[in-house]
Design a protein around this motif. Structure first.
Motif, PDB file in Angstrom:
ATOM      1  N   VAL A 277       1.641   3.924  -5.003  1.00  0.00           N
ATOM      2  CA  VAL A 277       0.577   3.272  -5.751  1.00  0.00           C
ATOM      3  C   VAL A 277      -0.650   4.181  -5.732  1.00  0.00           C
TER       4      VAL A 277
ATOM      5  N   ASP B 166      -3.586   3.418  -7.743  1.00  0.00           N
ATOM      6  CA  ASP B 166      -4.750   2.746  -8.299  1.00  0.00           C
ATOM      7  C   ASP B 166      -5.106   1.587  -7.358  1.00  0.00           C
TER       8      ASP B 166
ATOM      9  N   THR C 237      -6.967  -1.114  -7.657  1.00  0.00           N
ATOM     10  CA  THR C 237      -6.843  -2.474  -8.184  1.00  0.00           C
ATOM     11  C   THR C 237      -5.372  -2.881  -8.239  1.00  0.00           C
ATOM     12  N   ALA C 238      -4.526  -1.968  -8.680  1.00  0.00           N
ATOM     13  CA  ALA C 238      -3.086  -2.241  -8.725  1.00  0.00           C
ATOM     14  C   ALA C 238      -2.534  -2.454  -7.325  1.00  0.00           C
TER      15      ALA C 238
ATOM     16  N   ALA D  66      -2.526  -6.015  -5.952  1.00  0.00           N
ATOM     17  CA  ALA D  66      -1.680  -7.047  -6.577  1.00  0.00           C
ATOM     18  C   ALA D  66      -0.454  -7.346  -5.712  1.00  0.00           C
TER      19      ALA D  66
ATOM     20  N   ALA E 225       2.848  -4.897  -5.001  1.00  0.00           N
ATOM     21  CA  ALA E 225       2.546  -3.455  -5.100  1.00  0.00           C
ATOM     22  C   ALA E 225       3.232  -2.728  -3.942  1.00  0.00           C
TER      23      ALA E 225
ATOM     24  N   ASP F 112     -11.232   2.851  -3.394  1.00  0.00           N
ATOM     25  CA  ASP F 112      -9.930   3.479  -3.128  1.00  0.00           C
ATOM     26  C   ASP F 112     -10.064   4.308  -1.860  1.00  0.00           C
TER      27      ASP F 112
ATOM     28  N   THR G  89      -4.226   3.318  -0.964  1.00  0.00           N
ATOM     29  CA  THR G  89      -3.334   3.817  -2.016  1.00  0.00           C
ATOM     30  C   THR G  89      -2.656   5.070  -1.462  1.00  0.00           C
TER      31      THR G  89
END
Lengths: 422, 336
Positions: free
Chosen positions: A128, A130, A132-133, A136, A139, A303, A340
């Motif tokens: 991953v 990102d 924000t992703a 979720a 993820a 991040d 991330t």
């Protein structure tokens, strides 16, 4: 009576040696019998390590040590908050910052050749990239305990009342990028064992006493057997707070019984230290028709890359500074540090307070534009003054010279400050 | 070529120190020598920002010496005390306080010792200046610091002072974020003047007026140096610098691909030092390291808006982004 020294502008104590080039940085040090060390960084940002083949590397003439995670005698991890960034990765790589192998050789060329001969077998894992992703459900996980490293909340006043009192509400999303410290002097360290068996590490660092703690933990050695000498430092800006090559240099010296120096190339340096957090900042700002702030709501996602470093503290600082130097009665801030598989982020000059300034000062100008007011006037009437209360409920009892800075800077660009303020 | 000028403003505050109740501790040792000179020992690291010079100034001020009389030894776990990280804009304030207190600690036994010799009834009647301890109001009656140190050593007194300073900070409440996380706070306002080329999207920063409340400037040139460096780094943040990634891999790990500002990109900086003394700081001082960079990028973005009426919300504000925003605005029929 002599002139006061405080407030003068003396020649800096290090100026002459810096100007003449006499200053010795760790990379300039040379001792008899010194070996050259080099580190192999992961080519992948998220992968399972199937095998690391070292046989060919050992065959390179002049090679004196080829080390992996198996050679770390103490805790195989470092970190200012969570010591989970591996000295050398064992089963898994989580970012391109991960070191796989450390070598020492009689020449730099032999060390480079040995690293080329290391056979790495990796199997890529879902990753991953990102923040924000990464928040979720479902993820890919960077760490088993979840991708959200920290969530800081600031709650003050009554948001409903704040919006009700607002004549104008402006809403925007701001994004800031990942930034490197790009200090002049790349990472460098010289490790040696002195006659008394003390490990001596010369390294450009922002905190020698902390480096000693990290070395002690990873080497399984008491702190009194370790001496860290800071030496000269060619810029830092927060990029020398985490371990970069300290532990590996020490390990190579201990394994070979010889002094070992590692100097990063610029490319290695980009992989060796933290970065400024890229942030996504969603802001809603409310103000009365006269430009008085009534409410600020902010969601800040940082991040933090694959390792914690200072991520929790950086996003806490972002939360505390989210409203800017203004008096805001109603505040709701949520700031998240999110893992991330990007390069890890940590301390950099401003430490989480640099990014929100882009957002809250954009908002102040937008408030002024929407209300048809001068940007100076909006800032002036909301400015923190002595005795004011911050968004965290702190009373600023002294040392608040904000309006003086506004007045002086505004006047110098020709703004008629008293007229603007009416 | 159509170049448009704009002015942008940005104000900031910055809580200095570790914050959130973290032990924010600095220790320092100051030793006086029979030469009448002194050595300061701290774990702080001068990374170019000038902390060693700040400590030399503070020690010189307390001991009535010149900066050239002070040797500063730093950053060695065997020879210097722990001063915490050289970070968080905390060394001038934290370690500066520790150095001031350690210098007073070194001086104190000497003052007691010379009191009868100078025939004063209280050490408050003594003042240290020009390399000597003299009687307040009777400047001719004095003992040089060198003599005093020699006498003290002969009597077996130590001429080494040590001190520790801890900054005030409380942890935030985890539910509502209430607390007193930092102390003190620094304040600043920058005004950026830019010129935007509407055909290329290039932004040139012509001038940055940078006003900083530093409490008290310990080293004026040092403050200006920090501000100029902060403007350069902030300009890079606003317009140039970006670590480009592809699947977590750094695409530009070199200074050919990762653009930091050069002298050609740099703006004229007018540094204004505002001295609104902070009572808890050494001689009223607060730090300047980090505050220097904070207002730069927002001031530049606000100046771009003032120049061409487009708000860049995605850093860095590259020519491509600025040009695209201008085009979008023209398409909408809004022309500034």
């Amino acid at each position: 009576m002599q002139d006061q020294v405080v407030g003068s502008s003396p020649v800096k104590v290090d100026a002459k040696d810096k100007a003449t080039g006499a200053t010795k940085y760790p990379g300039d040090l040379r001792v008899p019998g010194m070996l050259y060390g080099k580190l192999l960084y992961s080519p992948s940002a998220h992968a399972k390590i199937i095998g690391i083949g070292l046989a060919d590397a050992w065959q390179v003439p002049g090679v004196r040590a080829v080390l992996t995670a198996n050679d770390v005698p103490g805790h195989n991890g470092h970190g200012v908050i969570i010591p989970h960034q591996p000295v050398m990765a064992r089963d898994l790589v989580r970012s391109v910052n991960d070191v796989l192998v450390a070598v020492a050789a009689e020449t730099m060329a032999a060390a480079e050749e040995a690293l080329r001969k290391v056979k790495i077998e990796l199997v890529e894992l879902p990753a991953v990239f990102d923040a924000t992703a990464a928040m979720a459900e479902g993820a890919p996980l960077v760490h088993p305990e979840g991708n959200i490293l920290s969530h800081h909340k600031i709650r003050r006043g009554d948001m409903a009342e704040g919006w009700a009192r607002a004549a104008a509400v402006v809403e925007n999303t701001y994004r800031t990028q990942m930034v490197d410290h790009a200090f002049l002097q790349t990472e460098a360290a010289l490790a040696e064992i002195d006659d008394g068996g003390i490990l001596v590490l010369h390294v450009a660092t922002q905190y020698p006493h902390w480096d000693r703690k990290e070395l002690s933990r990873a080497l399984g050695m008491p702190e009194d057997m370790i001496r860290v000498v800071g030496g000269s430092v060619g810029g830092a800006f927060g990029g020398r707070e985490d371990m970069s090559l300290q532990v590996q240099a020490a390990l190579l010296a201990m394994h070979t019984g010889r002094p070992v120096k590692i100097v990063c190339t610029r490319e290695e340096s980009f992989h060796a230290h933290s970065k400024r957090h890229a942030m996504v900042m969603h802001y809603r700002t409310g103000a009365t028709g006269e430009g008085r702030l009534t409410a600020v709501e902010a969601t800040i996602i940082g991040d933090t890359g694959a390792y914690a470093s200072w991520g929790t503290n950086v996003l806490r600082k972002a939360a505390v500074h989210a409203t800017g130097p203004y008096i805001v009665p109603n505040v709701k801030v949520d700031a998240y540090a999110v893992y991330t598989n990007n390069p890890f982020a940590g301390a950099m000059r401003g430490f989480g307070a640099a990014q929100p300034a882009v957002a809250y000062e954009g908002q102040m100008d937008e408030v002024a534009r929407v209300l048809g007011l001068h940007p100076f006037a909006v800032r002036w009437q909301n400015a923190m003054t002595e005795g004011c209360i911050t968004a965290t409920g702190q009373v600023l009892e002294s040392g608040v010279g904000l309006r003086a800075t506004m007045e002086k800077a505004g006047s110098l660009v020709g703004w008629d400050v008293s007229k603007i303020n009416g | 070529m159509v170049r448009r000028r704009g002015i942008g403003m940005a104000s900031v505050f910055y809580g200095t120190g570790y914050g959130n109740g973290f032990p924010d501790i600095s220790s320092a040792i100051v030793e006086l020598h029979p030469s009448g000179k002194a050595t300061v020992r701290t774990g702080a690291v001068d990374c170019g920002q000038g902390s060693s010079t700040v400590f030399a100034i503070i020690a010189a001020e307390v001991l009535g010496l010149q900066v050239s009389d002070i040797t500063v030894t730093t950053g060695d776990t065997d020879n210097t005390p722990d001063t915490g990280t050289t970070a968080a804009t905390r060394q001038t304030y934290n370690t500066g306080n520790a150095v001031r207190l350690a210098a007073l600690d070194a001086l104190s036994p000497l003052l007691d010792m010379v009191k009868p010799r100078l025939a004063v009834n209280t050490v408050d009647g003594l003042v240290v200046r020009g390399g000597a301890i003299e009687v307040r109001g009777l400047p001719g009656r004095k003992v040089t610091l060198a003599e005093a140190v020699a006498l003290a050593k002969a009597e077996g007194l130590t001429t080494m002072g040590k001190a520790t300073f801890t900054a005030h900070t409380t942890a935030l409440d985890p539910e509502n974020g209430q607390g007193a996380p930092y102390w003190p706070y620094a304040f600043a306002t920058h005004m950026a003047e830019v010129e935007v080329d509407t055909l290329t999207g290039m932004v040139e920063v012509l001038r940055v007026v940078a006003a900083h409340d530093v409490g008290r400037a310990i080293n004026r040139a040092g403050v200006e140096g920090q501000v100029e460096g902060g403007v350069a780094q902030g300009l890079g943040f606003a317009l140039l610098e970006e670590v480009q990634l592809n699947c977590g891999r750094i695409q530009n790990p070199n200074l050919a691909g990762y653009l930091v500002p050069t002298a050609m990109d740099m703006a004229v900086v007018e540094s204004i030092i505002v001295e609104h003394p902070e009572p808890s700081g050494p001689f009223g001082a607060k730090g300047i390291g980090e505050p220097a960079i904070l207002p730069v990028a927002p001031a530049i973005l606000n100046a771009i808006f003032d120049a061409v009426g487009v708000r860049i919300t995605d850093l860095p504000a590259t020519p491509e982004k600025v040009l695209q925003a201008i085009k979008l605005q023209e398409d909408r029929g809004i022309v500034k």
